[in-house]
Design an enzyme around this catalytic site. Structure first.
Site, PDB file in Angstrom:
ATOM      1  N   GLY A  15       0.813  -1.211   0.000  1.00 17.08           N
ATOM      2  CA  GLY A  15       0.000   0.000   0.000  1.00 17.08           C
ATOM      3  C   GLY A  15       0.847   1.261   0.000  1.00 17.08           C
ATOM      4  N   TYR A 143       5.059  -7.785  15.957  1.00 19.97           N
ATOM      5  CA  TYR A 143       5.297  -6.833  14.853  1.00 19.97           C
ATOM      6  C   TYR A 143       5.986  -5.562  15.370  1.00 19.97           C
ATOM      7  CZ  TYR A 143       3.995  -3.027  11.700  1.00 19.97           C
ATOM      8  OH  TYR A 143       4.023  -1.905  10.904  1.00 19.97           O
ATOM      9  N   LYS A 147       9.970  -3.807  14.926  1.00 21.49           N
ATOM     10  CA  LYS A 147      10.329  -2.426  14.580  1.00 21.49           C
ATOM     11  C   LYS A 147      11.326  -1.877  15.592  1.00 21.49           C
ATOM     12  CE  LYS A 147       7.693  -2.242  10.924  1.00 21.49           C
ATOM     13  NZ  LYS A 147       8.284  -2.251   9.574  1.00 21.49           N
TER      14      LYS A 147
HETATM   15  P1  NAI Z   1       1.903  -3.703   3.000  1.00 24.37           P
HETATM   16  O1  NAI Z   1       1.654  -4.964   3.741  1.00 24.37           O
HETATM   17  O2  NAI Z   1       0.838  -3.172   2.119  1.00 24.37           O
HETATM   18  O3  NAI Z   1       3.235  -3.842   2.128  1.00 24.37           O
HETATM   19  C1  NAI Z   1       4.351  -4.578   2.569  1.00 24.37           C
HETATM   20  C2  NAI Z   1       5.016  -5.160   1.335  1.00 24.37           C
HETATM   21  O4  NAI Z   1       6.162  -5.888   1.767  1.00 24.37           O
HETATM   22  C3  NAI Z   1       4.110  -6.121   0.573  1.00 24.37           C
HETATM   23  O5  NAI Z   1       4.018  -5.729  -0.791  1.00 24.37           O
HETATM   24  C4  NAI Z   1       4.796  -7.465   0.724  1.00 24.37           C
HETATM   25  O6  NAI Z   1       4.673  -8.284  -0.434  1.00 24.37           O
HETATM   26  C5  NAI Z   1       6.234  -7.063   0.983  1.00 24.37           C
HETATM   27  N1  NAI Z   1       6.953  -8.076   1.748  1.00 24.37           N
HETATM   28  C6  NAI Z   1       6.549  -8.673   2.897  1.00 24.37           C
HETATM   29  N2  NAI Z   1       7.466  -9.585   3.280  1.00 24.37           N
HETATM   30  C7  NAI Z   1       8.465  -9.547   2.376  1.00 24.37           C
HETATM   31  C8  NAI Z   1       9.668 -10.257   2.222  1.00 24.37           C
HETATM   32  N3  NAI Z   1      10.034 -11.204   3.098  1.00 24.37           N
HETATM   33  N4  NAI Z   1      10.459  -9.995   1.166  1.00 24.37           N
HETATM   34  C9  NAI Z   1      10.092  -9.045   0.247  1.00 24.37           C
HETATM   35  N5  NAI Z   1       8.937  -8.350   0.328  1.00 24.37           N
HETATM   36  C10 NAI Z   1       8.137  -8.590   1.381  1.00 24.37           C
HETATM   37  O7  NAI Z   1       2.297  -2.614   4.104  1.00 24.37           O
HETATM   38  P2  NAI Z   1       2.307  -1.029   3.971  1.00 24.37           P
HETATM   39  O8  NAI Z   1       1.117  -0.488   4.628  1.00 24.37           O
HETATM   40  O9  NAI Z   1       2.608  -0.668   2.570  1.00 24.37           O
HETATM   41  O10 NAI Z   1       3.562  -0.676   4.904  1.00 24.37           O
HETATM   42  C11 NAI Z   1       4.861  -0.577   4.379  1.00 24.37           C
HETATM   43  C12 NAI Z   1       5.851  -0.545   5.527  1.00 24.37           C
HETATM   44  O11 NAI Z   1       5.572   0.565   6.369  1.00 24.37           O
HETATM   45  C13 NAI Z   1       5.825  -1.786   6.400  1.00 24.37           C
HETATM   46  O12 NAI Z   1       7.153  -2.064   6.837  1.00 24.37           O
HETATM   47  C14 NAI Z   1       4.997  -1.363   7.586  1.00 24.37           C
HETATM   48  O13 NAI Z   1       5.335  -2.068   8.743  1.00 24.37           O
HETATM   49  C15 NAI Z   1       5.340   0.109   7.694  1.00 24.37           C
HETATM   50  N6  NAI Z   1       4.280   0.900   8.296  1.00 24.37           N
HETATM   51  C16 NAI Z   1       3.163   1.213   7.554  1.00 24.37           C
HETATM   52  C17 NAI Z   1       2.181   1.984   8.104  1.00 24.37           C
HETATM   53  C18 NAI Z   1       1.009   2.438   7.303  1.00 24.37           C
HETATM   54  O14 NAI Z   1       0.223   3.226   7.821  1.00 24.37           O
HETATM   55  N7  NAI Z   1       0.831   2.001   6.054  1.00 24.37           N
HETATM   56  C19 NAI Z   1       2.240   2.422   9.507  1.00 24.37           C
HETATM   57  C20 NAI Z   1       3.469   2.036  10.183  1.00 24.37           C
HETATM   58  C21 NAI Z   1       4.435   1.317   9.580  1.00 24.37           C
HETATM   59  C1  15L Z   2       1.036  -0.087  11.152  1.00 30.95           C
HETATM   60  O1  15L Z   2       2.162  -0.239  11.587  1.00 30.95           O
HETATM   61  C2  15L Z   2       0.484  -0.963  10.087  1.00 30.95           C
HETATM   62  O2  15L Z   2       1.483  -1.431   9.206  1.00 30.95           O
HETATM   63  C3  15L Z   2      -0.612  -0.280   9.293  1.00 30.95           C
HETATM   64  O3  15L Z   2      -1.287  -1.261   8.510  1.00 30.95           O
HETATM   65  C4  15L Z   2      -1.609   0.442  10.203  1.00 30.95           C
HETATM   66  O4  15L Z   2      -2.320  -0.491  10.920  1.00 30.95           O
HETATM   67  C5  15L Z   2      -0.879   1.404  11.116  1.00 30.95           C
HETATM   68  O5  15L Z   2       0.222   0.804  11.774  1.00 30.95           O
HETATM   69  C6  15L Z   2      -1.766   2.004  12.203  1.00 30.95           C
HETATM   70  O6  15L Z   2      -1.396   1.984  13.365  1.00 30.95           O
HETATM   71  O7  15L Z   2      -2.831   2.530  11.850  1.00 30.95           O
END
Ligand code: NAI
Ligand code: 15L
Length: 274
Positions: A15, A143, A147
């Site tokens: 995302g 999770y 981090k």
């Molecule tokens: P998401 O789940 O949509 O995307 C994560 C991507 O990482 C996926 O496309 C997945 O295929 C890939 N992935 C997972 N394991 C993998 C591996 N072993 N090797 C290669 N690729 C792998 O998550 P999102 O929302 O895009 O978040 C991105 C990052 O930001 C994550 O690290 C998440 O923890 C962090 N994050 C996101 C937040 C948000 O509000 N979207 C909030 C806090 C942190």
């Molecule tokens: C995260 O760390 C998650 O990756 C995201 O999917 C949301 O849940 C976000 O935190 C949140 O706290 O809203």
């Protein structure tokens, strides 16, 4: 120092990766994309798991910086978190060190400190009420614990190897806030790109931890260290507040889901589906 130009974006199919693929090129970055899943519409993207050190080495070679988003983004078993988020992030850092990459922007999360009580009372909260970036670690899930590991790994690679990192504790970065809690931690995609750009281009960051949100009226945490990088958030979740509160009600101080920065991750976290 000019802004770094060629950037490896891990997690590019996700995302946030999809949002940043759309927004970061306008800042002058040429993105190299990596994910374990194919990236729609991007035939040149590298499809590789973070466990594949040879593929990581190819992906990292020649880039100026890395934005590390790949990994499990919700709660999962310790074994899954260990492989993707702990060993995977170690693999990326070790490969970056071997290839001489100077800087990583690490997608940390509010869930590294998710059990921190939220500010109580009426927003806007003042400087003494906002959660500071040096608040003690209080992960709310395996999770969130991963981090914490990523942030400490970043500190080690700065102290020992001179590899710089900005660890961005992202609140909720989505097109729109979808809960009353998110009104306080939301980071608009445009502000996300502003913050990642600041993290890539600020000088002398060493290892800096920042909270990542927009300039929300109901903000819960302190953005001082992010602003010190040159980040100037432009957005505020407040236009979404009336509708979300009408649908969901105000936060209830007696509900543990409402009482902590990490929200429902402290009690009933969403589970990674794979
Ligand atoms: P998401 O789940 O949509 O995307 C994560 C991507 O990482 C996926 O496309 C997945 O295929 C890939 N992935 C997972 N394991 C993998 C591996 N072993 N090797 C290669 N690729 C792998 O998550 P999102 O929302 O895009 O978040 C991105 C990052 O930001 C994550 O690290 C998440 O923890 C962090 N994050 C996101 C937040 C948000 O509000 N979207 C909030 C806090 C942190
Ligand atoms: C995260 O760390 C998650 O990756 C995201 O999917 C949301 O849940 C976000 O935190 C949140 O706290 O809203």
């Amino acid at each position: 120092m000019p802004a770094r130009r060629t950037v490896l974006l891990t997690g590019a199919a996700g995302g946030l990766g999809t949002l940043m693929r759309g927004l970061l090129p306008a800042y002058g970055y040429e993105l190299r994309l990596l994910d374990m899943l194919p990236v729609a519409g991007e035939p040149d993207a590298i499809t590789a798991d973070l466990g594949d050190r040879a593929a990581l080495r190819e992906a990292v070679r020649g880039v100026d910086a890395i934005i590390h988003l790949a990994g499990i983004s919700l709660e999962a078993s310790f074994g899954k978190i260990l492989a993707a988020n702990i060993e995977g992030t170690y693999n990326l850092y070790e490969t970056a060190r071997e290839e001489g990459v100077g800087r990583i922007v690490f997608a940390s999360s509010n869930h590294a400190v998710g059990f921190t009580p939220r500010p109580r009372g009426e927003a806007p909260f003042g400087p003494g009420e906002l959660i500071p970036v040096d608040t003690p670690r209080r992960p709310d899930t395996f999770y969130g614990l991963s981090k914490c590991f990523g942030e400490d790994l970043a500190q080690l690679y700065w102290d020992k190897h001179g590899l710089e990192t900005v660890s961005v504790r992202i609140g909720s970065c989505f097109e729109e806030p979808t809960s009353v809690r998110m009104l306080s931690v939301w980071m608009s995609p445009a502000d996300g790109a502003r913050l990642f750009h600041a993290a890539l281009s600020a000088e002398g960051v060493g290892h800096t931890v920042v909270n990542g949100s927009s300039a929300n009226t109901r903000l819960w945490w302190d953005l001082t260290s992010a602003r010190a990088l040159g980040y100037e958030p432009q957005d505020d979740s407040e236009p979404y507040a009336a509708k979300l509160i009408a649908e969901q009600g105000e936060l209830d101080p007696d509900n543990p889901d409402h009482d902590h920065l990490g929200g429902h991750f402290t009690t009933n976290p969403p589970i990674w589906p794979y």
